[in-house]
Design a protein around this motif. Sequence first.
Motif, PDB file in Angstrom:
ATOM      1  N   GLN A 109      21.133  38.976  57.105  1.00  0.00           N
ATOM      2  CA  GLN A 109      21.535  39.950  56.085  1.00  0.00           C
ATOM      3  C   GLN A 109      22.838  39.519  55.412  1.00  0.00           C
ATOM      4  O   GLN A 109      22.976  39.630  54.193  1.00  0.00           O
ATOM      5  CB  GLN A 109      21.682  41.338  56.698  1.00  0.00           C
ATOM      6  N   GLY A 110      23.784  39.017  56.188  1.00  0.00           N
ATOM      7  CA  GLY A 110      25.045  38.551  55.619  1.00  0.00           C
ATOM      8  C   GLY A 110      24.830  37.406  54.645  1.00  0.00           C
ATOM      9  O   GLY A 110      25.431  37.361  53.571  1.00  0.00           O
ATOM     10  N   TYR A 111      23.947  36.469  55.018  1.00  0.00           N
ATOM     11  CA  TYR A 111      23.652  35.370  54.112  1.00  0.00           C
ATOM     12  C   TYR A 111      22.880  35.860  52.886  1.00  0.00           C
ATOM     13  O   TYR A 111      23.133  35.401  51.772  1.00  0.00           O
ATOM     14  CB  TYR A 111      22.877  34.245  54.809  1.00  0.00           C
ATOM     15  N   ALA A 112      21.975  36.792  53.074  1.00  0.00           N
ATOM     16  CA  ALA A 112      21.214  37.339  51.939  1.00  0.00           C
ATOM     17  C   ALA A 112      22.160  37.942  50.911  1.00  0.00           C
ATOM     18  O   ALA A 112      21.940  37.804  49.699  1.00  0.00           O
ATOM     19  CB  ALA A 112      20.213  38.384  52.427  1.00  0.00           C
ATOM     20  N   HIS A 113      23.212  38.595  51.362  1.00  0.00           N
ATOM     21  CA  HIS A 113      24.192  39.177  50.439  1.00  0.00           C
ATOM     22  C   HIS A 113      24.875  38.086  49.612  1.00  0.00           C
ATOM     23  O   HIS A 113      25.148  38.279  48.425  1.00  0.00           O
ATOM     24  CB  HIS A 113      25.236  40.003  51.192  1.00  0.00           C
ATOM     25  N   ILE A 114      25.142  36.944  50.210  1.00  0.00           N
ATOM     26  CA  ILE A 114      25.743  35.828  49.471  1.00  0.00           C
ATOM     27  C   ILE A 114      24.748  35.317  48.433  1.00  0.00           C
ATOM     28  O   ILE A 114      25.093  35.138  47.263  1.00  0.00           O
ATOM     29  CB  ILE A 114      26.175  34.697  50.423  1.00  0.00           C
ATOM     30  N   GLU A 115      23.517  35.090  48.865  1.00  0.00           N
ATOM     31  CA  GLU A 115      22.498  34.575  47.948  1.00  0.00           C
ATOM     32  C   GLU A 115      22.263  35.501  46.761  1.00  0.00           C
ATOM     33  O   GLU A 115      22.053  35.032  45.650  1.00  0.00           O
ATOM     34  CB  GLU A 115      21.160  34.406  48.687  1.00  0.00           C
ATOM     35  N   ASN A 116      22.299  36.784  47.017  1.00  0.00           N
ATOM     36  CA  ASN A 116      21.989  37.764  45.967  1.00  0.00           C
ATOM     37  C   ASN A 116      23.209  38.223  45.189  1.00  0.00           C
ATOM     38  O   ASN A 116      23.101  39.104  44.340  1.00  0.00           O
ATOM     39  CB  ASN A 116      21.253  38.957  46.579  1.00  0.00           C
ATOM     40  N   GLY A 117      24.362  37.661  45.486  1.00  0.00           N
ATOM     41  CA  GLY A 117      25.567  37.990  44.731  1.00  0.00           C
ATOM     42  C   GLY A 117      26.239  39.288  45.123  1.00  0.00           C
ATOM     43  O   GLY A 117      27.142  39.757  44.436  1.00  0.00           O
ATOM     44  N   ARG A 118      25.835  39.869  46.234  1.00  0.00           N
ATOM     45  CA  ARG A 118      26.475  41.107  46.698  1.00  0.00           C
ATOM     46  C   ARG A 118      27.746  40.829  47.479  1.00  0.00           C
ATOM     47  O   ARG A 118      28.559  41.714  47.704  1.00  0.00           O
ATOM     48  CB  ARG A 118      25.517  41.912  47.563  1.00  0.00           C
ATOM     49  N   ALA A 119      27.889  39.572  47.917  1.00  0.00           N
ATOM     50  CA  ALA A 119      29.102  39.145  48.633  1.00  0.00           C
ATOM     51  C   ALA A 119      29.507  37.788  48.080  1.00  0.00           C
ATOM     52  O   ALA A 119      28.655  36.987  47.688  1.00  0.00           O
ATOM     53  CB  ALA A 119      28.831  39.051  50.136  1.00  0.00           C
TER      54      ALA A 119
END
Length: 67
Positions: free
Chosen positions: A26-36
């Motif tokens: 989930q943490g990596y998904a946030h990076i990929e999707n621009g949320r983090a």
Amino acid sequence: KRLIDLRTDADLTQEDVAKVLNKSQQGYAHIENGRANISVDDLITLCRFYKVSPLYVLGFTDEVIKL
């Protein structure tokens, strides 16, 4: 978009890449999707992992510069 392209071109899942960064999927998904935002350390790790330039990953060039 570039991180997604690099990951899918390498036939990896988000969980595979998350393990490289010692993050949750989930943490990596946030990076990929621009949320983090991606940290400098994580950017360096991914560039070394994929063997590409940070200029490509960050979108400064469309040319995949292999390292």
